[in-house]
Design an enzyme around this catalytic site. Structure first.
Site, PDB file in Angstrom:
ATOM      1  N   THR A   7       0.852  -1.187   0.000  1.00 29.69           N
ATOM      2  CA  THR A   7       0.000   0.000   0.000  1.00 29.69           C
ATOM      3  C   THR A   7       0.887   1.237   0.000  1.00 29.69           C
ATOM      4  O   THR A   7       1.841   1.325   0.770  1.00 29.69           O
ATOM      5  CB  THR A   7      -0.932   0.038   1.223  1.00 29.69           C
ATOM      6  OG1 THR A   7      -1.707  -1.164   1.268  1.00 29.69           O
ATOM      7  CG2 THR A   7      -1.880   1.229   1.150  1.00 29.69           C
ATOM      8  N   ALA A   8       0.570   2.183  -0.872  1.00 28.70           N
ATOM      9  CA  ALA A   8       1.267   3.470  -0.929  1.00 28.70           C
ATOM     10  C   ALA A   8       0.224   4.568  -1.011  1.00 28.70           C
ATOM     11  O   ALA A   8      -0.887   4.346  -1.509  1.00 28.70           O
ATOM     12  CB  ALA A   8       2.198   3.531  -2.135  1.00 28.70           C
TER      13      ALA A   8
END
EC number: 3.4.25.1
Length: 203
Positions: A7-8
């Site tokens: 996740t970014a």
């Protein structure tokens, strides 16, 4: 990006841009590393955060860094955030039949001092937003960001929101975890990259 958990996210405010990503490197249900880098500093004003297949991240960054250095030497001007995002978009699209398995978030400060934030999908579609999330935990991260984001929030508030959004993703997404890298790109001052190491423990 269900094959490679990650996740970014990114947040843009008046004072700058925050990029954040988790530290876990996983493939399917297997954790390959708990200390993996998904945020890359292109220059002292621009960064890229990735979610997706790990080999593709490094290859793309090397191409983007080289092209931006060459363009700056040829023009005598520093690259803008949109220059980086547009070049990466064109690069991703040129491989549309054999695509890179990544989503990218490009953020930073333009030479004129304006914060910019873009998100790109694996085929190079590019969208400018105030806050974005990508990867397997993006749905959870978006839910929290939509709740806490407000115009006029400070850079420090944006950093705290980014950390909390990733913590929420770590609680729900098995592919996200093992700490957070946070890149802060202020309008005034030097960028700072901080690693927050923790593992989510229940009870």
């Amino acid at each position: 990006m269900s094959f490679a958990g990650a996740t970014a996210l990114g947040i843009r405010v008046e004072d700058g841009v925050v990029l954040a990503a988790d530290k876990r490197m996983s493939y399917g249900g297997f954790i390959l590393s708990r200390n993996f880098k998904k945020i890359f500093v292109i220059n002292d004003r621009i960064g890229i955060a990735f979610a997706g297949l790990y080999g593709d991240m490094g290859g793309l960054v090397r191409i983007v860094e080289g092209q931006m250095r060459l363009a700056s030497l040829e023009t005598g001007k520093p690259a803008t955030v949109r220059n980086v995002a547009k070049f990466l978009s064109s690069l991703l699209y040129s491989y549309k039949f054999f695509p890179f398995n990544v989503e990218a978030i490009v953020g930073g400060i333009d030479p004129g001092g304006e914060p910019k934030l873009y998100v790109l999908d694996p085929l190079g579609s590019i969208i400018e937003e105030d806050y974005v999330a990508a990867g397997t935990g993006a749905t959870t991260a978006f839910g929290l960001l939509e709740h806490v984001y407000k115009r006029g929030m400070s850079l420090e508030e944006a950093k705290k929101a980014a950390v909390e959004a990733l913590r929420a993703s770590m609680a729900r997404d098995a592919g996200t975890g093992d700490g957070i890298d946070v890149l802060v790109l202020p309008v005034s001052g030097k960028p700072s990259l901080e690693t927050i190491k923790f593992r989510l423990v229940e009870g």
